[in-house]
Design an enzyme around this catalytic site. Structure first.
Site, PDB file in Angstrom:
ATOM      1  N   GLY A 131       0.819  -1.200   0.000  1.00  0.00           N
ATOM      2  CA  GLY A 131       0.000   0.000   0.000  1.00  0.00           C
ATOM      3  C   GLY A 131       0.856   1.254   0.000  1.00  0.00           C
ATOM      4  O   GLY A 131       2.047   1.227   0.327  1.00  0.00           O
ATOM      5  N   CYS A 132       0.238   2.381  -0.347  1.00  0.00           N
ATOM      6  CA  CYS A 132       0.994   3.626  -0.492  1.00  0.00           C
ATOM      7  C   CYS A 132       1.441   4.179   0.860  1.00  0.00           C
ATOM      8  O   CYS A 132       2.627   4.478   1.057  1.00  0.00           O
ATOM      9  CB  CYS A 132       0.190   4.650  -1.282  1.00  0.00           C
ATOM     10  SG  CYS A 132      -1.486   4.922  -0.662  1.00  0.00           S
ATOM     11  N   PHE A 133       0.512   4.341   1.815  1.00  0.00           N
ATOM     12  CA  PHE A 133       0.916   4.769   3.150  1.00  0.00           C
ATOM     13  C   PHE A 133       1.933   3.792   3.730  1.00  0.00           C
ATOM     14  O   PHE A 133       2.937   4.185   4.338  1.00  0.00           O
ATOM     15  CB  PHE A 133      -0.298   4.833   4.082  1.00  0.00           C
ATOM     16  CG  PHE A 133      -0.994   6.156   4.130  1.00  0.00           C
ATOM     17  CD1 PHE A 133      -0.290   7.333   4.331  1.00  0.00           C
ATOM     18  CD2 PHE A 133      -2.372   6.226   4.010  1.00  0.00           C
ATOM     19  CE1 PHE A 133      -0.938   8.558   4.399  1.00  0.00           C
ATOM     20  CE2 PHE A 133      -3.026   7.441   4.081  1.00  0.00           C
ATOM     21  CZ  PHE A 133      -2.318   8.616   4.273  1.00  0.00           C
TER      22      PHE A 133
END
Length: 324
Positions: A131-133
């Site tokens: 995921g990005c976070f």
């Protein structure tokens, strides 16, 4: 050439993949799948590709070597259930279906954080893209985790651009809400926490302390700015810690430790992750910045593809940023 198919072709991550793969010297995009837009020209949806491609969206794939799944979260399993993907065809899932549950029928998904699992990815047939976070936070903490230097509660405040919420408009994504506005969402409960914990433990952080993560919505389109800090209870000196970070990432072509503070524009439209480390009153503070659509999604997926197919890791990813 690697014959590539993209499923879920109308979203932001698919658009970013197309932008990268159209210029990748070893990739041939054989199909872009969309059940809602089949028959339409790709450039009608992804307007930045007008004049770049005359491809049209299709109902299904043809004979790919690799499928990128750019579907909504929890939809990738449905796609694989409904479509007979040949065993020889590799898969990179950009959703969250396989990050924490890597087994699906006769396929096993390797967690696609290149900076930790590079050698596993070279042998992988299936990859769960982080995921990005999670990517920005894991990059900030991996060197400390590897030396078991995470001993106290970890605090994270991270702000993301509006593209992180996906293309479908909603109450908190339309312009009149996002413009000149910042808001908190999913404090302490964000879905990326599980993969962050699992990854830091796998990196060597036994007895991982609590991670207090407060995500925020920003009034900009793309990028993640993560502010990460924890008490630093170690005899390791500040200069030794900074050397640890630089040594940990010395073989990573996209992650750099900056000696001066960093700002978000320095990574937008690139596959870079930039880190800056400071010490204050017994705390270590790490700033970590990425582009949520590139290093946080599609760029990292292409980086994984390069590793899986034995290509130069940076191929097709030497993208030009713009700091002003």
């Amino acid at each position: 050439m690697i014959n590539v198919s993209i499923a879920g072709g109308t979203g932001y991550t698919a658009g970013e993949l197309l932008r990268i793969l159209l210029r990748h010297p070893e990739a041939n995009i054989e199909s872009v799948i969309s059940t809602t837009s089949a028959g339409m020209q790709v450039a009608e949806i992804h307007r930045d590709l007008l004049g770049e491609t005359d491809m049209v969206f299709s109902h299904t794939f043809i004979n790919p070597d690799l499928i990128f799944l750019c579907l909504g979260h929890e939809l990738s399993r449905n796609f694989l259930e409904m479509n007979n993907v040949p065993k020889r065809c590799k898969i990179i899932d950009l959703g969250n279906d396989f990050r924490n549950k890597p087994l699906f029928k006769d396929r096993e998904f390797v967690f696609g954080l290149c900076e930790l699992n590079r050698e596993k990815l070279r042998k992988a047939g299936n990859v769960a893209n982080p995921g990005c976070f999670a990517t920005s936070i894991m990059l900030a903490l991996l060197p400390l985790a590897s030396k078991q230097l995470l001993t106290d509660e970890i605090h994270v405040h991270a702000i993301t651009g509006s593209t992180g919420a996906g293309k479908r408009p909603g109450e908190t994504t339309h312009f009149s809400y996002r413009d000149s506005n910042i808001s908190v969402y999913k404090p302490f409960t964000h879905q990326h926490l599980e993969e962050i914990r699992n990854t830091l433990i796998n990196a060597g952080s036994q007895g991982l302390p609590q991670i207090n993560f407060v995500p925020m919505r920003g009034d900009f389109a793309r990028g993640i700015f993560a502010s990460v800090y924890t008490k630093f209870n170690s005899t390791t000196t500040e200069s030794e810690v900074i050397r640890l970070y630089k040594e940990f990432y010395k073989t990573s072509p996209f992650v750099f430790v900056s000696d001066v503070p960093v700002s978000l524009k320095e990574v937008v439209n690139t596959n870079k992750g930039l880190l800056h480390i400071e010490f204050h009153n017994g705390y270590i503070h790490i700033t970590s910045i990425i582009d949520n659509l590139v290093k946080g999604a599609s760029g990292q997926a292409v980086q994984n593809m390069n590793l899986m197919f034995g290509l130069e890791e940076t191929m097709g990813l030497k993208l030009k940023g713009s700091a002003f």
